[in-house]
Design a protein around this motif. Structure first.
Motif, PDB file in Angstrom:
ATOM      1  N   GLU A   1       0.958  -1.133   0.150  1.00 39.41           N
ATOM      2  CA  GLU A   1       0.227   0.051   0.028  1.00 39.41           C
ATOM      3  C   GLU A   1       0.884   1.397   0.216  1.00 39.41           C
ATOM      4  OE1 GLU A   1      -3.848   0.756   2.733  1.00 39.41           O
ATOM      5  OE2 GLU A   1      -2.162   1.610   3.757  1.00 39.41           O
ATOM      6  N   LEU A   2       0.247   2.246  -0.747  1.00 34.34           N
ATOM      7  CA  LEU A   2       0.971   3.629  -0.563  1.00 34.34           C
ATOM      8  C   LEU A   2      -0.615   4.394  -0.166  1.00 34.34           C
ATOM      9  CD1 LEU A   2       2.808   6.138  -0.986  1.00 34.34           C
ATOM     10  CD2 LEU A   2       2.403   5.856  -3.310  1.00 34.34           C
ATOM     11  N   LYS A   3      -0.299   5.375   0.674  1.00 37.29           N
ATOM     12  CA  LYS A   3      -1.458   6.016   1.271  1.00 37.29           C
ATOM     13  C   LYS A   3      -0.965   7.449   1.453  1.00 37.29           C
ATOM     14  CE  LYS A   3      -4.929   5.909   4.879  1.00 37.29           C
ATOM     15  NZ  LYS A   3      -5.043   5.478   6.321  1.00 37.29           N
ATOM     16  N   ILE A   4      -1.452   8.435   0.664  1.00 31.92           N
ATOM     17  CA  ILE A   4      -0.646   9.893   0.749  1.00 31.92           C
ATOM     18  C   ILE A   4      -1.798  10.831   0.937  1.00 31.92           C
ATOM     19  CG2 ILE A   4       1.366   9.248  -0.902  1.00 31.92           C
ATOM     20  CD1 ILE A   4      -0.614  10.497  -3.119  1.00 31.92           C
ATOM     21  N   LYS A   5      -1.439  11.884   1.474  1.00 28.80           N
ATOM     22  CA  LYS A   5      -2.330  13.213   1.934  1.00 28.80           C
ATOM     23  C   LYS A   5      -1.926  14.144   1.234  1.00 28.80           C
ATOM     24  CE  LYS A   5      -4.485  15.570   5.821  1.00 28.80           C
ATOM     25  NZ  LYS A   5      -4.733  15.485   7.423  1.00 28.80           N
ATOM     26  N   ASP A   6      -2.670  14.926   0.452  1.00 26.61           N
ATOM     27  CA  ASP A   6      -2.192  16.154  -0.345  1.00 26.61           C
ATOM     28  C   ASP A   6      -2.137  17.380   0.628  1.00 26.61           C
ATOM     29  OD1 ASP A   6      -2.787  19.062  -1.674  1.00 26.61           O
ATOM     30  OD2 ASP A   6      -2.587  17.564  -3.316  1.00 26.61           O
ATOM     31  N   LYS A   7      -1.061  17.872   0.893  1.00 24.35           N
ATOM     32  CA  LYS A   7      -0.690  18.813   1.856  1.00 24.35           C
ATOM     33  C   LYS A   7      -1.692  20.106   1.503  1.00 24.35           C
ATOM     34  CE  LYS A   7       4.067  17.703   2.888  1.00 24.35           C
ATOM     35  NZ  LYS A   7       4.795  18.273   3.994  1.00 24.35           N
ATOM     36  N   THR A   8      -1.984  20.507   0.395  1.00 23.33           N
ATOM     37  CA  THR A   8      -3.016  21.448   0.127  1.00 23.33           C
ATOM     38  C   THR A   8      -4.357  21.381   0.437  1.00 23.33           C
ATOM     39  OG1 THR A   8      -1.250  22.332  -1.447  1.00 23.33           O
ATOM     40  CG2 THR A   8      -3.654  23.300  -1.372  1.00 23.33           C
ATOM     41  N   SER A   9      -4.970  20.314  -0.406  1.00 18.94           N
ATOM     42  CA  SER A   9      -6.350  19.964  -0.218  1.00 18.94           C
ATOM     43  C   SER A   9      -6.716  19.172   0.992  1.00 18.94           C
ATOM     44  CB  SER A   9      -6.758  19.182  -1.650  1.00 18.94           C
ATOM     45  OG  SER A   9      -6.384  18.010  -1.558  1.00 18.94           O
ATOM     46  N   GLY A  10      -5.753  18.395   1.458  1.00 21.94           N
ATOM     47  CA  GLY A  10      -6.027  17.506   2.725  1.00 21.94           C
ATOM     48  C   GLY A  10      -6.618  16.006   2.151  1.00 21.94           C
ATOM     49  N   ILE A  11      -6.860  15.970   0.728  1.00 25.31           N
ATOM     50  CA  ILE A  11      -7.341  14.652   0.191  1.00 25.31           C
ATOM     51  C   ILE A  11      -6.495  13.439   0.601  1.00 25.31           C
ATOM     52  CG2 ILE A  11      -8.120  13.484  -1.971  1.00 25.31           C
ATOM     53  CD1 ILE A  11      -9.150  16.196  -2.973  1.00 25.31           C
ATOM     54  N   ILE A  12      -6.935  12.366   0.961  1.00 22.93           N
ATOM     55  CA  ILE A  12      -6.175  11.215   1.104  1.00 22.93           C
ATOM     56  C   ILE A  12      -6.391  10.199  -0.078  1.00 22.93           C
ATOM     57  CG2 ILE A  12      -5.978   9.259   2.574  1.00 22.93           C
ATOM     58  CD1 ILE A  12      -6.903  10.904   4.828  1.00 22.93           C
ATOM     59  N   THR A  13      -5.323   9.785  -0.692  1.00 24.89           N
ATOM     60  CA  THR A  13      -5.558   8.629  -1.626  1.00 24.89           C
ATOM     61  C   THR A  13      -4.609   7.402  -1.244  1.00 24.89           C
ATOM     62  OG1 THR A  13      -5.695  10.672  -3.301  1.00 24.89           O
ATOM     63  CG2 THR A  13      -5.228   8.384  -4.069  1.00 24.89           C
ATOM     64  N   VAL A  14      -5.561   6.304  -1.420  1.00 29.70           N
ATOM     65  CA  VAL A  14      -4.781   5.184  -1.175  1.00 29.70           C
ATOM     66  C   VAL A  14      -4.735   4.239  -2.425  1.00 29.70           C
ATOM     67  CG1 VAL A  14      -5.130   3.038   0.032  1.00 29.70           C
ATOM     68  CG2 VAL A  14      -5.774   4.895   1.197  1.00 29.70           C
ATOM     69  N   TYR A  15      -3.388   3.599  -2.620  1.00 31.87           N
ATOM     70  CA  TYR A  15      -3.077   3.007  -3.750  1.00 31.87           C
ATOM     71  C   TYR A  15      -2.697   1.649  -3.170  1.00 31.87           C
ATOM     72  CZ  TYR A  15      -2.703   7.201  -6.367  1.00 31.87           C
ATOM     73  OH  TYR A  15      -2.750   8.432  -7.119  1.00 31.87           O
ATOM     74  N   THR A  16      -2.805   0.491  -3.988  1.00 34.44           N
ATOM     75  CA  THR A  16      -2.444  -0.763  -3.759  1.00 34.44           C
ATOM     76  C   THR A  16      -1.619  -1.394  -4.783  1.00 34.44           C
ATOM     77  OG1 THR A  16      -4.696  -1.924  -4.554  1.00 34.44           O
ATOM     78  CG2 THR A  16      -4.406  -1.296  -2.237  1.00 34.44           C
ATOM     79  N   ARG A  17      -0.728  -2.252  -4.490  1.00 35.78           N
ATOM     80  CA  ARG A  17       0.228  -3.163  -5.542  1.00 35.78           C
ATOM     81  C   ARG A  17      -0.430  -4.206  -5.660  1.00 35.78           C
ATOM     82  NH1 ARG A  17       6.390  -1.591  -4.361  1.00 35.78           N
ATOM     83  NH2 ARG A  17       6.378   0.119  -3.084  1.00 35.78           N
TER      84      ARG A  17
END
Length: 126
Positions: free
Chosen positions: A110-126
């Motif tokens: 898993e790669l889970k990121i949170k946009d520093k400007t919008s706060g949107i969290i996106t989760v990617y899986t391998r």
């Protein structure tokens, strides 16, 4: 004695909270969301077209980033850009647009990121 060495070698090393898993790889878009009333809320990514492969992010060893977007009729559009990882920050640049996100979680699955400007969290899986 070998058990003791194994236990010590598996102890938590001081890495300033930075994960040691390599970031290179292809990740399928899985979930998106944000923080609502102090709690993380994630839903299945609506960007993914029903009946198609999930959209993806391919981070290559050369620091190239490829974003794959499956549109109507499962037509694939790929956009190539670059990425830079600095500790637990990930900056993606496509064309003239750049976004920097906090890497919230990076594992072999898993790669889970949170946009520093919008706060949107996106989760990617391998």
């Amino acid at each position: 004695m070998s058990i003791g060495l194994f236990t010590v070698s598996c102890s938590n090393d001081d890495n300033d909270g930075e994960t040691i898993v390599p970031i290179q790889g292809t990740y399928k878009l899985s979930k998106t969301g944000g923080i609502v009333n102090g709690s993380e809320v994630l839903v299945d990514a609506i960007q993914n077209q029903s009946g198609c492969n999930p959209d993806y992010l391919d981070l290559r060893l050369s620091n190239a980033a490829v974003m794959g977007d499956y549109g109507p009729n499962c037509a694939l559009t790929e956009t190539t850009g670059t990425y830079v990882r600095s500790h637990n920050d990930l900056t993606l640049t496509f064309g003239n647009s750049s976004t920097t996100s906090d890497i919230m979680n990076l594992t072999n699955k898993e790669l889970k990121i949170k946009d520093k400007t919008s706060g949107i969290i996106t989760v990617y899986t391998r």
